[in-house]
Design a protein around this motif. Sequence first.
Motif, PDB file in Angstrom:
ATOM      1  N   PHE B  47       0.705  -1.352   0.068  1.00 49.19           N
ATOM      2  CA  PHE B  47       0.000   0.049  -0.044  1.00 49.19           C
ATOM      3  C   PHE B  47       1.135   1.232   0.056  1.00 49.19           C
ATOM      4  O   PHE B  47       1.839   1.289   0.872  1.00 49.19           O
ATOM      5  CB  PHE B  47      -1.024   0.069   1.276  1.00 49.19           C
ATOM      6  N   PRO B  49      -0.620   5.023   0.876  1.00 48.49           N
ATOM      7  CA  PRO B  49      -1.445   5.754   1.070  1.00 48.49           C
ATOM      8  C   PRO B  49      -1.496   7.000   0.449  1.00 48.49           C
ATOM      9  O   PRO B  49      -2.219   7.686   0.092  1.00 48.49           O
ATOM     10  CB  PRO B  49      -1.621   5.750   2.647  1.00 48.49           C
ATOM     11  N   ARG B  52      -3.039   7.584  -2.965  1.00 48.90           N
ATOM     12  CA  ARG B  52      -4.209   7.093  -3.205  1.00 48.90           C
ATOM     13  C   ARG B  52      -5.157   7.861  -4.116  1.00 48.90           C
ATOM     14  O   ARG B  52      -5.166   9.160  -4.054  1.00 48.90           O
ATOM     15  CB  ARG B  52      -5.042   6.774  -1.803  1.00 48.90           C
ATOM     16  N   MET B  67      -5.911   2.226  -1.759  1.00 50.43           N
ATOM     17  CA  MET B  67      -4.803   1.898  -0.894  1.00 50.43           C
ATOM     18  C   MET B  67      -3.541   2.453  -1.634  1.00 50.43           C
ATOM     19  O   MET B  67      -2.491   2.239  -0.995  1.00 50.43           O
ATOM     20  CB  MET B  67      -4.599   0.533  -1.169  1.00 50.43           C
TER      21      MET B  67
END
Lengths: 325, 287
Positions: B47, B49, B52, B67
Amino acid sequence: MTTEPPQTILRISKLRKFFAIRNAWNRRIGWLKAVDDISLEVYRGEILGIVGESGCGKSTLGKTLMGIHKSSGGEVVFEDQPLVNLTRQESRRLSRQLQYSYQDPGASLDPRWKIRRSLHEPLVIHSGLDYQERDERVKSILDAVGLPQGHLELYPHEISGGQQRRVGLARILTLHPSLIILDEPTSGLDVSVQATILSLFLDLKKQFDLTYMFISHDLSVIRMLCDRVAVMYLGKIVELGETETIFNHPRHPYTQSLLAAIPVIGGERITDNFWLEGEPPNPSALPSGCRFRTRCPNALAICAESDPPLRSDWPHQQVACTLAE
Amino acid sequence: METLRFLLKKLIEDRVALLGALLILLLIFTAIAAPFLATFPEDIAEFHPPNRLIAPDGTFWFGTDRMGSDIYSRILFGARITITIAIIAIGVSVIIGVPIGLIAGYYHTWFSDLLMRTSDIFLAVPQIVLAIAIAQTLGPSIENIILALSATYWPFWTRLVYAETRSIQKETFIEANIALGASPIRVMFMHVLPNISSSIIVRTTIGMGGTILTAATLGFLGLGAPPPSPEWGRMIAESREFLPEAWWYATAPGLAIFLVVMGFNLFGDGLRDILDPRIRRSVRHDD
């Protein structure tokens, strides 16, 4: 033919094949008696003709003998072995000896298989021969039926109808059977091709010591080829005997009318008695007594009383008619 | 060999079927070469972030998801899941369905009826519902999706093979081979099966499309592989909360499913025209 007494290769006694007629709810509402109490002997080395109208049970008789249809009763003895209710092994062994040639032998070949594979198949099933041995046998049979080796690489649809018949025959012959049931072997062929196929039958018979049961509705072919003839009408044999006797002196009115129906160019009719009238009655609702009486011009009251058995009152001829003399 | 060349020639003539074939080939190629084609192969599990929900650009070709993973890379790896599910589920269905149909069609006994009624029962239950029940009971995973799909798909092959066997049985060459002494197994597998194989191939090809669609549906309902697996159906499900702003989120997996299912259907239709000329696709007339 030799003078020694004929040897029986196939004895049929009281053979029956009834098909159940069912209604929409699958309840049996009657029987169609396609083969009704037929008794017959086939002698080794002869050609026995089975003749009759369409739907008289000729093919059913052949297929019942082969075990394609299960018989509804009666006995069959082939090469001194009973042929009914065999185990699979036994029937496999006997089916090498007894072979059936379809009306359209081309249709008996798998359309997706090359001729070579189709001809190998009977040997794969019945013999332990390896590929080389099988191929030799196949090639020699192919010679015997008069087809070029090149045809082995073709598919059934790539050869003509007459050639397909030869392939069908070759396929049967690879197993060296002793009795072949030929079902309408000449139908749908040109007259010229018919002639060559018929002479091929005679050649092969000599070469492989065959016995034929020749099912046909073509009386002229029967007369030319067969030693004996059985005339069938609605599942029963009405007249049986040597070909010449029957063609010269038909005694059953049905045989008489069949023979009268052969057109002869420029010649007089073999018998000039009468023409057969009307359609055969529905085989699921047979008339009482003699099944031919509804179309018989000689029918009397006595004919409705009992079904006449085959009478052997004449030399070389048996007739199932109360009134025949 | 000849058959293959014939097929290829016909296929090139039939543009629509060719398009289907190309789409299928693309799917297979993508599945195999996913690690090399993907721009961020590690994004399947990782991921980011900060990244995103970025719209498609030069770096993230199909944008990024909630993610921060690269959607393009995830789609490529999703192809692997899709193709695995479809091939195994269809394979199992064929292996179960075809022999049952063959036996039920070949023999005319109470056992044939028993087999066919059993397959009728399976057909009577709505596929998705049965699949949901199985997946729900056994827990969401790819294996259970495959199990659910196999359990619901085999009756289609049984019915097809049963009907085809019954009809081809009337052909003289089948009877002739029985009269010749061939065993039932031999007749079934060497004569009946090869002669009905084209219908089975066509049904299987079209079935692939249907299976992929159902697999995506199950994934969408959350019954497929658990996250973060890049399953196409699940990706669409995840994207719902971000529509319509993050339009790219649902678009890529949606298009992927659409193209793959269309590919199998077009190719299946084309194959039917080539292999099974009895049922033809309606021919367009030029005016």
